[in-house]
Motif scaffolding. Sequence first.
Motif, PDB file in Angstrom:
ATOM      1  N   VAL A   1       0.846  -1.203   0.000  1.00 47.25           N
ATOM      2  CA  VAL A   1       0.000   0.000   0.000  1.00 47.25           C
ATOM      3  C   VAL A   1       0.878   1.248   0.000  1.00 47.25           C
ATOM      4  O   VAL A   1       1.943   1.282   0.619  1.00 47.25           O
ATOM      5  CB  VAL A   1      -0.926   0.008   1.232  1.00 47.25           C
ATOM      6  CG1 VAL A   1      -1.558   1.374   1.457  1.00 47.25           C
ATOM      7  CG2 VAL A   1      -2.006  -1.060   1.086  1.00 47.25           C
ATOM      8  N   THR A   2       0.419   2.302  -0.673  1.00 44.87           N
ATOM      9  CA  THR A   2       1.025   3.627  -0.573  1.00 44.87           C
ATOM     10  C   THR A   2      -0.023   4.599  -0.055  1.00 44.87           C
ATOM     11  O   THR A   2      -1.127   4.680  -0.610  1.00 44.87           O
ATOM     12  CB  THR A   2       1.540   4.117  -1.939  1.00 44.87           C
ATOM     13  OG1 THR A   2       2.572   3.247  -2.401  1.00 44.87           O
ATOM     14  CG2 THR A   2       2.096   5.536  -1.826  1.00 44.87           C
TER      15      THR A   2
ATOM     16  N   GLY B   1      -1.849  -3.300  -2.074  1.00 40.68           N
ATOM     17  CA  GLY B   1      -1.520  -2.626  -3.318  1.00 40.68           C
ATOM     18  C   GLY B   1      -2.254  -1.329  -3.583  1.00 40.68           C
ATOM     19  O   GLY B   1      -2.039  -0.694  -4.621  1.00 40.68           O
ATOM     20  N   SER B   2      -3.087  -0.909  -2.670  1.00 36.74           N
ATOM     21  CA  SER B   2      -3.880   0.303  -2.879  1.00 36.74           C
ATOM     22  C   SER B   2      -3.014   1.557  -2.792  1.00 36.74           C
ATOM     23  O   SER B   2      -1.982   1.577  -2.115  1.00 36.74           O
ATOM     24  CB  SER B   2      -5.005   0.395  -1.839  1.00 36.74           C
ATOM     25  OG  SER B   2      -5.919  -0.667  -1.992  1.00 36.74           O
ATOM     26  N   VAL B   3      -3.457   2.601  -3.467  1.00 34.90           N
ATOM     27  CA  VAL B   3      -2.832   3.924  -3.371  1.00 34.90           C
ATOM     28  C   VAL B   3      -3.896   4.854  -2.782  1.00 34.90           C
ATOM     29  O   VAL B   3      -4.921   5.126  -3.418  1.00 34.90           O
ATOM     30  CB  VAL B   3      -2.355   4.434  -4.736  1.00 34.90           C
ATOM     31  CG1 VAL B   3      -1.776   5.839  -4.602  1.00 34.90           C
ATOM     32  CG2 VAL B   3      -1.320   3.484  -5.326  1.00 34.90           C
ATOM     33  N   VAL B   4      -3.642   5.312  -1.566  1.00 34.28           N
ATOM     34  CA  VAL B   4      -4.633   6.104  -0.828  1.00 34.28           C
ATOM     35  C   VAL B   4      -4.293   7.578  -0.987  1.00 34.28           C
ATOM     36  O   VAL B   4      -3.242   8.037  -0.527  1.00 34.28           O
ATOM     37  CB  VAL B   4      -4.661   5.710   0.662  1.00 34.28           C
ATOM     38  CG1 VAL B   4      -5.766   6.482   1.392  1.00 34.28           C
ATOM     39  CG2 VAL B   4      -4.883   4.207   0.812  1.00 34.28           C
ATOM     40  N   VAL B   5      -5.184   8.320  -1.630  1.00 33.86           N
ATOM     41  CA  VAL B   5      -4.921   9.733  -1.942  1.00 33.86           C
ATOM     42  C   VAL B   5      -5.860  10.676  -1.197  1.00 33.86           C
ATOM     43  O   VAL B   5      -5.722  11.894  -1.302  1.00 33.86           O
ATOM     44  CB  VAL B   5      -5.017   9.985  -3.461  1.00 33.86           C
ATOM     45  CG1 VAL B   5      -4.003   9.155  -4.215  1.00 33.86           C
ATOM     46  CG2 VAL B   5      -6.431   9.704  -3.975  1.00 33.86           C
TER      47      VAL B   5
ATOM     48  N   GLY C   1      -7.821  -0.219  -4.177  1.00 34.85           N
ATOM     49  CA  GLY C   1      -7.640   0.207  -5.558  1.00 34.85           C
ATOM     50  C   GLY C   1      -6.659   1.353  -5.705  1.00 34.85           C
ATOM     51  O   GLY C   1      -6.058   1.832  -4.755  1.00 34.85           O
ATOM     52  N   ASN C   2      -6.490   1.796  -6.965  1.00 33.09           N
ATOM     53  CA  ASN C   2      -5.597   2.902  -7.304  1.00 33.09           C
ATOM     54  C   ASN C   2      -6.341   3.844  -8.259  1.00 33.09           C
ATOM     55  O   ASN C   2      -6.464   3.536  -9.444  1.00 33.09           O
ATOM     56  CB  ASN C   2      -4.319   2.386  -7.955  1.00 33.09           C
ATOM     57  CG  ASN C   2      -3.360   3.504  -8.314  1.00 33.09           C
ATOM     58  OD1 ASN C   2      -3.569   4.656  -7.946  1.00 33.09           O
ATOM     59  ND2 ASN C   2      -2.300   3.149  -9.031  1.00 33.09           N
ATOM     60  N   PRO C   3      -6.870   4.964  -7.738  1.00 33.61           N
ATOM     61  CA  PRO C   3      -6.830   5.384  -6.328  1.00 33.61           C
ATOM     62  C   PRO C   3      -7.806   4.560  -5.480  1.00 33.61           C
ATOM     63  O   PRO C   3      -8.804   4.042  -6.010  1.00 33.61           O
ATOM     64  CB  PRO C   3      -7.239   6.847  -6.390  1.00 33.61           C
ATOM     65  CG  PRO C   3      -8.148   6.909  -7.592  1.00 33.61           C
ATOM     66  CD  PRO C   3      -7.547   5.948  -8.590  1.00 33.61           C
ATOM     67  N   ALA C   4      -7.525   4.466  -4.197  1.00 32.12           N
ATOM     68  CA  ALA C   4      -8.358   3.651  -3.314  1.00 32.12           C
ATOM     69  C   ALA C   4      -9.742   4.258  -3.149  1.00 32.12           C
ATOM     70  O   ALA C   4      -9.897   5.463  -2.977  1.00 32.12           O
ATOM     71  CB  ALA C   4      -7.679   3.525  -1.949  1.00 32.12           C
ATOM     72  N   LYS C   5     -10.754   3.394  -3.263  1.00 30.59           N
ATOM     73  CA  LYS C   5     -12.137   3.808  -3.078  1.00 30.59           C
ATOM     74  C   LYS C   5     -12.824   2.898  -2.069  1.00 30.59           C
ATOM     75  O   LYS C   5     -12.437   1.744  -1.886  1.00 30.59           O
ATOM     76  CB  LYS C   5     -12.884   3.784  -4.407  1.00 30.59           C
ATOM     77  CG  LYS C   5     -12.343   4.771  -5.426  1.00 30.59           C
ATOM     78  CD  LYS C   5     -13.135   4.752  -6.725  1.00 30.59           C
ATOM     79  CE  LYS C   5     -12.583   5.764  -7.715  1.00 30.59           C
ATOM     80  NZ  LYS C   5     -13.340   5.742  -9.007  1.00 30.59           N
TER      81      LYS C   5
END
Length: 213
Positions: free
Chosen positions: A173-174, A190-194, A205-209
């Motif tokens: 995760v990022t 593996g999610s990207v949290v923005v 998800g990427n971006p995480a939802k």
Amino acid sequence: MDKKPVIILGAKGIGPSAAEVFKSNGMEVYCFLDDDKEMHGKEIDLISVLGETTDDGYLKYIGKKCDAFISEENITARKKLVKLLNDRRKVMPANAIHDKAHISDLAHIGYGNFINANALVSANAKIPNHCLIHSGAIIEYNAELGDYVQVGAGARINSNVTVGAETFIGSGVTIVAGVKIGKKANIGAGSVVVQDVKDGETVFGNPAKKVEL
């Protein structure tokens, strides 16, 4: 870390990894204690499983003669064992910090944390108590975790991120700088949290939802 022998409560899960961490620091693991009676008398990497986690015959050594580490990953069970040590022995569990982890002298580390090989904890990062930081995870400067947070292998928590207590962050995760993660949240691998995540939310998800469970 202190060079007292260590009794590890829990022989499964991260128990063998915790034993390896203590050995990496030249420390002796006295024994495992586990409530699964089928494991009693067995050895894990030449370390014996001698009894149950409530066995006062072994718990009495914790404090002056031995340290203790809790390797249980389930938060409810982990809390129960922390209370056991607090109530019976008036102690907090030791940290298991791998010799190959990189911890800034300016980082703030509490008690009972597991920090595996190649993890990086930067200046002014705060890891309070009973967190699990797996191999290669990065906690950047000024990031702050709550108690009982688990950070998966290779995850990256960037600067000024705050993570609420009992949150699970999956492998890889990022979390981008400045994001706030609530308590008891779940971040899928593996999610990207923005953006911020509320208490109890699961995101992926990427971006995480948000994921509806």
